[in-house]
Structures are given as structure tokens and as C-alpha cells.
Design a protein around this motif. Structure first.
Motif, PDB file in Angstrom:
ATOM      1  N   CYS A   1       0.631  -1.072  -0.197  1.00  0.00           N
ATOM      2  CA  CYS A   1      -0.012   0.240   0.294  1.00  0.00           C
ATOM      3  C   CYS A   1       0.901   1.093  -0.448  1.00  0.00           C
ATOM      4  CB  CYS A   1      -0.278   0.031   1.205  1.00  0.00           C
ATOM      5  SG  CYS A   1      -1.543   1.787   1.578  1.00  0.00           S
ATOM      6  N   GLU A   2       0.547   2.741  -0.987  1.00  0.00           N
ATOM      7  CA  GLU A   2       1.726   3.152  -0.772  1.00  0.00           C
ATOM      8  C   GLU A   2       0.699   4.573  -0.157  1.00  0.00           C
ATOM      9  OE1 GLU A   2       4.274   4.393  -4.478  1.00  0.00           O
ATOM     10  OE2 GLU A   2       2.850   3.022  -5.263  1.00  0.00           O
ATOM     11  N   TYR A   3       1.581   5.169   0.334  1.00  0.00           N
ATOM     12  CA  TYR A   3       0.192   6.113   1.382  1.00  0.00           C
ATOM     13  C   TYR A   3       1.277   7.269   1.715  1.00  0.00           C
ATOM     14  CZ  TYR A   3      -1.464   8.182   5.720  1.00  0.00           C
ATOM     15  OH  TYR A   3      -1.720   8.582   6.874  1.00  0.00           O
TER      16      TYR A   3
ATOM     17  N   TYR B   1       3.385  10.867  -6.981  1.00  0.00           N
ATOM     18  CA  TYR B   1       2.261  10.521  -7.726  1.00  0.00           C
ATOM     19  C   TYR B   1       0.941  11.048  -8.460  1.00  0.00           C
ATOM     20  CZ  TYR B   1       2.504   8.410  -2.668  1.00  0.00           C
ATOM     21  OH  TYR B   1       3.362   7.725  -1.394  1.00  0.00           O
TER      22      TYR B   1
ATOM     23  N   ARG C   1      -3.603   8.193  -3.060  1.00  0.00           N
ATOM     24  CA  ARG C   1      -2.002   7.709  -2.772  1.00  0.00           C
ATOM     25  C   ARG C   1      -1.477   8.362  -1.950  1.00  0.00           C
ATOM     26  NH1 ARG C   1       2.158   6.016  -7.677  1.00  0.00           N
ATOM     27  NH2 ARG C   1       0.892   7.953  -8.755  1.00  0.00           N
TER      28      ARG C   1
ATOM     29  N   GLN D   1      -5.441   7.897   0.815  1.00  0.00           N
ATOM     30  CA  GLN D   1      -5.437   6.837   0.944  1.00  0.00           C
ATOM     31  C   GLN D   1      -6.754   6.432   2.150  1.00  0.00           C
ATOM     32  OE1 GLN D   1      -5.327   3.953  -0.163  1.00  0.00           O
ATOM     33  NE2 GLN D   1      -2.880   3.829  -1.382  1.00  0.00           N
TER      34      GLN D   1
END
Length: 769
Positions: free
Chosen positions: A401-403, A597, A733, A736
């Protein structure tokens, strides 16, 4: 019999519980509340609800070995003793942490839980799990996750969202215009996390109505401001707030009315953002004429509002709801930019803020003082996911998960432990969640009632309501600290979360770490004394614990002058820089830009939502569904109470629709309809109402999830939970956050027999294992 009045508090207000013969028979508002709400009227119904869980239960299939992949929600439950329940829970925690590590335990429990600061279910659970070696947790929240992640990059703090925000007295004394994206809904002022001694929000709106302040409600729903506020309504297509803000900015800049001095001394990135607004960067000038077909608002109206904002002291506000959409970071970022362009940031009563109208207490004058509150302690694993990515995590162990500039590897969750909160209320795309939910080996839940969460669990532990224990209610948005006194005995075999967690901690060998050798009474005294020490250091005299408990409340003093957000920064940006890399407002964030992003670039931009009235999908699903905080309950809490039940249409959750859209489908108030899209379907009761933008329908969240075929993903929800329809995807991203407000549907009259609503009664109870 004698009726006794016992002081108590809740997220929906402080009150006296009226008790006769061991039962709560009524309530009366706290004497100090001049603006009490109606939700407290449901309290007797929830304490003595037929849906109460009377003792511990275990899903029969789980006892027979049907764990991962099991069809939860469609099986009977077997009653067990507390001793067996504690043994089973502790055994599962120990098994999972030994075989898979503590990261395989998900301590969810997102939710409002209790207004009490000690018996707060999520805190109690996570404190116990931390003592036992930790768990995988969550960060941010469903309310304003995108904004919560974005704002520290832009202005160095979340204060503009979480509080304190600029006080209402400062707005009323100084602002001439209040531009409200998402409106100022009165119903949301009925609730406050931690409780409130007075419903201040209604007071401030009444004072605004009596003042010269002009309010503009920019929302698809006219009722997002009360009629008596006499706000101007600008109906806007859902999901297009950013486009309108860009057009307002263009009109101000084109007229040469931007505050160039503020932009030069207090901001970074203005020239780059200006080039985008004016079309020099991409060849598309963000003019009112450009925005009109996107937003549905006439270009002349946009231009006139821009001129007024440039000429008058203006407060720009955005409700929490407008960032719960595709690319929800963008309208919040552009709100800050628009306030910078008008030069109002840091001036009394102007600038920007978020959350007015989203919850009671935003803008209340209050000193920055701590309240009594239990700590969950430190999580030894240090592991967490963004709050709204539960289904992703369960579906994709080992995935990424990109956060917010991080790459989070999803753990392989074997055990879900939930107390306080309900993902079958908060989470989106419930059918997808149901399929992912089945991957866990064991799901443990503390609940007072047979909610959808309890029905989809394996081990169900009955928890007391707040009326069955002693506690202290308090909120950072209210000046009252309330004694929440036990009013009635525990119902059935229910136990409070502290007692449950202490017994589990004992079985795991960490009871002393969890309890610190204090019982309920000792903890309440300790937490109050801790807070009182800080009050005394601030020069505020308050009663000792015994006097407080006898009196029933403490009212902390109001500040001597109104609070103004970013006032010190405005007055001297060098001496009082923001906690951003530049020390200034970052209209362009090189940090965010560095993340790369494409769904959240380095400055605010207009990006079409995936689901909105301008999308190709609208040809199949031509109605934009907005799901909002109900006026008759708090999220899913109180749904079985009289206030909520009185609002149902044929036993279903109401769906609001305008006359034009209703006539096109041959619908009238009182009809039952099927609301559907490719993700799911639910029944709802039609309410035809003026003041809704054509192409928009609206349903409150919180109707308890009641699938026609229990445990089967895709089954029709017969009660009207809109989260069978909403999409489960992150805002971007960066943040989220959830995108519940980006949702297209169609509706049609229900012509078959009406299936019964069964969710307010217990599920199947079986004795045979």
C-alpha cells in the motif's frame, strides 16, 4: 416506585437518566444545556433493547473447525460461559502470536465507542493487545483521512481540521461573508465525540442568523443549512468543488484582486499555482466559463461570488464530507489556496477552516486544556495501515500500500479483534468486505447488541452500555467534564470492556501491566487527578475528584479572547513559522511532488472523479448518491431507538429524491425502491423533497446491515445500508481516505413482497455444538 435521576453523558449530549425499578424509563437534558438535542430520547430503547447480547456466544461452525473461508453471518451461535469464552479468546491470541507473530493480529476497533474516557472500548482493547506484544493497527479516520494526511504538508498541522478552529465569536464579529463548501448542516451539531455539556453549534448558528453575516451554502442539498439561517444556496454537482474553487481563484486573479503581499511573504509556490489557474501551464484557463458546465453553477454567479470574496472579509469553510470523494485531497488544498489568495488567513474571523457543521464543538471558545483520558500505551509492533484499507489488507497479504510517501507491506492477518465501532457501518463496498472478512481464521468482538459486526464474528463477548458502569465524559471541543454514573445493573451477563480485557490479560500473564493494579474507581480518580494537575498549573481552580463526582460536572473557563487560527503566523511569519519545510503555506509542496503520485501532484488540480454525473458510467447509473450523517442517530448507534425508527419508511432507511427525478421514475413519498449499481443493492423508502439538485439522491448512513440471505455477499440489504453501494478505493496514494461520496446508482420501484427487517432481533441461537 421511586424515579431516580442519575447524571450521565453521551456523544449525543449530557442528560439525567430517569431510573425506576432497575430500568431506564426516560431521560431529561442536562440542566446546563440550553440547546439539547433529540437523540437522547432513544437511550431507554438501546439499554433495554431486544437486540442486547445476553451472554457470551461462539459461532457453531467455528467450534466445529470452520475457520478461514467460513460463511460468517449465516450460522447459529452457541452460548458459552465466561470462563470458556476467556479461555478461547486468550488461547487464540496466544496461538496466533506464537505461530504467526503479533502482526497477524488486527486490533481494529475504529469507531466512536463510548463517550467515557476510561471505558473507551478501542483504548481498552488496544491497551490489552499492546501489553500482550502488540498488533497491527490503523491510522487516520473515516471522517477526514485525506485532509488529515494532507494538511501537515500544506500548513504544518491538523489543527485546522481537528481543532481548535477559529472561534465562532471571531467570525461573527469580523467576517461579512461565510462561504461554506458542503454547507453547515444542523443535524451534525447533535453529536460530539466525548460528549458535550451544551449544544453550542445550534447557538452559534442562531447568532449567525441574527447577525449581518451572509452565508453561502455550496452543496447539492439546500438543507445543508437550516432554513432560518437564510443562506444563499448554490447547488453544485457532487465532486466538483475543486473546479469551482479554481474558477473563483481565476476570477479574483483576473480582476487583480489577489492579496499579493500575503502570497509573497507567507506562501511558497504561488507563481506555479497561478500559472495553472490562469492556463499558462496546461493551456486550460480555469475561468468561470470553464467551471460552469462542470459544476452546474452559472459563470456569472461564480464571478459575482468571487468579486464579493475579494472585497469582503471572508471565512471559507469546507465540511469533512467533501474530501470523502475521488481525489479528496484537492478541494481541501484548494480551500487553503483560495483563503491565501483572498489574504484572510490569520486575520480575525476570516481565512479558512474545516469541520464547521460536521460536528458539535468546532469553533467553540475553549482553552487548550487536556481532559481525563486513558492511554492505550505503545504498540511494540509499530505496524499500521490507513484506516480505510481493511479490505485491501485482508485480500492481499504481502501486497504493498502506497501511503503518504511510504510503502506499507500488508501483514497476513489471522485474527481480527474488534471492540467499539462497526466496519459494517463505516466501511465501503460491504459485499467486497464480506468476501475478504472470510479470510480470517478467528474474529472476536465485544458488542452490547447483535449488530452486523457481532453477527459476522466467531466469538461474541457481551459488553455493557455506558449506563451500566461509571465513567468520565469529556471532549477537547467542549468545556464540560461530566460524571457518567452507573444507572442500572449490567444487563444479562454483560461485562464492561475493562473487566473483559483484564481477565484476558490475566490469562495471557500480563494483567498487572494492563491494569496497573487499579480497578475502575481507582482509574477514574487517577485520570481526573492527572488532568486536574495540568488545570492547576494553568492557573485554573477545580474541585477535587470527590466534589466533582458529587456535583456531577466541572465547567472549565472560556478564553478571555477569541482564538484565531494562524494569527501568530500571520503577524510574524519569521518568528512564528509553520511546521512545513518552508515555514510557510505550501501552495506547491515539493515533498508531495517528490512522491511521484499522478493522483496527487505537487499543487491542487482539477481531476475528474471516476464516478460523478459527468462520467460515462452515468449513462447506466444516472443518479449520484450522497450518504450522510443521519439526523436520527449517531452513525449506526441508536438505530434501534425510537428516534431512528420513527424516521423509517415502511421500515426502511429513507432515500431523498427531488420531484423531477421522482416523476421521471413514477415515484412518490412512501414508495419502496431498490437502489442498485454493479457493487450491490438495497431497499429504501422514498421521500420526495424540494431542494435537491436534479440527478442527486441522498441516504443517511447507519441503517444496520441486513442482507436478505445472511452471510452471502451480493445479497440485497433489505434495511437500507448505503455502503453496499459505495466504492472501496483510496482518495489517492497520498491520503488513502474513503471515497464514499463518489457513487453512482439507479433506483426502481420495488414491486415484490417486502422482506422483513430482522436485524434488530437476535440471530439464531443453538444449543448443540
Amino acid at each position: 416506585m421511586t424515579v431516580t435521576a442519575i447524571p450521565h453523558s453521551s456523544h449525543w449530549g449530557a442528560f439525567d437518566a430517569l431510573v425506576e425499578d432497575g430500568r431506564v424509563i426516560g431521560v431529561r437534558p442536562f440542566a446546563g444545556d440550553r440547546f439539547p438535542g433529540t437523540l437522547i430520547e432513544s437511550v431507554p430503547d438501546i439499554v433495554h433493547s431486544p437486540a442486547r447480547i445476553d451472554r457470551p456466544y461462539v459461532r457453531r461452525g467455528w467450534l466445529r473447525g470452520a475457520r478461514s473461508g467460513a460463511r460468517r453471518g449465516g450460522e447459529g451461535f452457541v452460548p458459552v460461559s465466561w470462563d470458556e469464552a476467556i479461555r478461547l479468546v486468550a488461547g487464540e491470541i496466544d496461538r496466533v502470536r506464537r505461530e504467526h507473530g503479533n502482526a497477524a493480529i488486527f486490533g481494529g476497533s475504529y469507531g466512536w465507542s463510548s463517550a467515557g474516557r476510561f471505558h473507551h472500548a478501542r483504548t481498552q482493547l488496544q491497551r490489552m493487545l499492546n501489553a500482550a506484544g502488540g498488533f497491527t493497527g490503523q491510522v487516520t479516520n473515516y471522517s477526514y483521512a485525506a485532509g488529515m494526511t494532507l494538511m501537515p504538508h500544506i500548513v504544518g498541522t491538523n489543527d485546522c481540521i481537528q481543532g481548535p478552529a477559529t472561534d465562532w465569536p471571531a467570525i461573527l464579529a469580523n467576517a461579512k461573508l461565510m462561504v461554506c463548501f458542503g454547507g453547515l448542516p444542523l443535524k451534525n451539531g447533535e453529536v460530539c465525540a466525548g460528549g458535550a455539556g451544551e449544544g453550542q453549534y445550534r447557538r452559534w448558528l442562531r447568532e449567525a442568523a441574527a447577525s449581518p453575516l451572509r452565508v453561502v451554502n455550496i452543496s447539492p442539498l439546500r438543507e445543508d443549512t437550516p432554513e432560518w439561517l437564510r443562506a444563499e444556496w448554490l447547488p453544485i454537482r457532487p465532486g466538483t468543488d475543486t473546479a469551482l474553487m479554481l474558477a473563483l481563484a481565476h476570477a479574483i486573479v483576473a480582476a487583480g484582486k489577489e492579496d499579493r503581499a500575503f502570497l509573497a511573504t507567507h506562501c511558497v509556490g504561488w507563481e506555479r499555482l497561478r500559472a495553472y489557474i490562469m492556463g499558462e501551464a496546461d493551456g486550460v484557463a480555469k475561468t468561470p466559463e470553464w467551471a460552469a458546465p462542470i459544476t452546474g453553477i452559472d459563470a456569472g454567479t461564480i464571478r459575482a461570488l468571487a468579486a464579493e470574496m475579494a472585497a469582503s472579509p471572508t471565512m471559507i469553510t469546507a465540511a469533512w464530507s467533501i474530501q470523502r470523494q475521488d481525489r479528496g485531497e484537492q478541494p481541501y488544498w484548494m480551500t487553503v489556496a483560495l483563503a491565501a489568495i483572498t489574504g484572510g488567513i490569520g486575520r480575525p474571523g476570516t481565512g479558512f477552516a474545516f469541520g464547521y457543521g460536521s460536528i458539535n464543538g468546532v469553533g467553540n471558545p475553549r482553552l487548550d486544556l487536556p481532559v481525563p483520558q486513558l492511554s492505550a500505551g505503545r504498540n511494540p509492533t509499530g505496524l499500521w495501515i490507513p484506516v480505510a484499507r481493511i479490505t485491501d489488507m485482508l485480500e492481499n497479504p504481502g501486497g504493498v500500500c502506497e501511503y503518504n510517501g511510504r510503502r506499507i507491506v500488508y501483514p497476513d492477518i489471522r485474527l481480527i479483534y474488534w471492540a467499539g465501532g462497526n466496519p459494517f457501518h463505516h466501511h465501503q463496498d460491504l459485499n467486497r468486505l464480506l468476501r475478504a472478512w472470510a479470510r480470517a481464521e478467528t474474529i472476536i468482538v465485544h458488542e452490547p447488541w447483535w449488530t452486523a459486526l457481532a453477527r459476522h464474528a466467531d466469538i461474541v463477548l457481551p459488553a455493557t452500555t455506558t449506563l451500566e458502569r461509571n465513567d468520565i465524559g469529556a471532549s477537547s471541543r467542549d468545556r464540560h467534564v461530566m460524571a457518567m454514573k452507573k444507572a442500572v445493573p449490567a444487563q444479562g451477563l454483560a461485562r464492561d470492556d475493562f473487566t473483559i480485557c483484564a481477565d484476558i490479560a490475566d490469562a495471557l500473564g500480563v494483567r498487572a501491566v494492563f491494569t496497573e493494579q487499579r480497578d475502575e474507581a481507582a482509574w477514574l480518580r487517577h485520570l481526573y487527578d492527572e488532568a486536574r494537575t495540568t488545570w492547576t498549573r494553568a492557573g485554573i481552580e477545580t474541585p477535587d475528584f470527590d466534589e466533582f463526582w458529587e456535583q456531577g460536572f466541572v465547567e472549565l473557563p472560556a478564553p478571555e479572547r477569541p482564538f484565531v487560527l494562524f494569527e501568530d503566523f500571520r503577524n510574524d511569519p519569521r518568528k512564528n513559522p509553520l511546521h512545513t519545510p518552508s515555514g510557510k503555506v505550501e501552495l506547491v509542496s515539493e515533498t508531495i511532488g517528490g512522491f511521484g503520485y499522478d493522483d496527487c501532484p505537487a499543487h491542487p488540480v482539477w481531476m475528474e472523479p471516476k464516478e460523478w454525473l459527468g462520467a460515462p458510467l452515468a449513462r447506466r447509473f444516472p443518479l449520484h448518491l450522497l450518504s450522510f450523517q443521519p439526523a436520527t442517530r449517531l452513525h449506526g448507534q441508536l438505530d434501534q431507538g425510537r428516534v431512528s425508527l420513527s424516521s423509517k419508511v415502511a421500515g426502511r432507511e429513507p432515500i431523498l429524491i427531488g420531484p423531477q427525478d421522482a416523476a421521471a421514475r413514477g415515484l412518490a413519498t412512501g414508495d419502496v425502491v431498490r437502489v442498485f449499481n454493479d457493487r450491490g443493492a438495497c431497499l429504501a423508502g422514498v421521500v420526495v423533497r424540494e431542494g435537491i439538485l436534479p440527478g442527486v439522491v441522498a441516504m443517511a448512513t447507519g441503517a444496520w446491515f441486513d442482507p436478505l440471505v445472511p452471510g452471502q455477499p451480493g445479497a440485497l440489504c433489505v434495511h437500507g445500508n448505503p455502503n453496499v453501494l459505495t466504492r472501496d478505493e483510496g482518495t489517492s496514494r497520498l491520503g488513502q481516505g474513503p471515497v464514499a461520496q463518489s457513487c453512482l446508482v439507479e433506483i426502481e420501484r420495488w414491486t415484490g413482497d417486502l422482506p422483513p427487517v430482522r436485524v434488530h432481533a437476535p440471530p439464531s441461537i443453538v444449543e448443540a455444538r
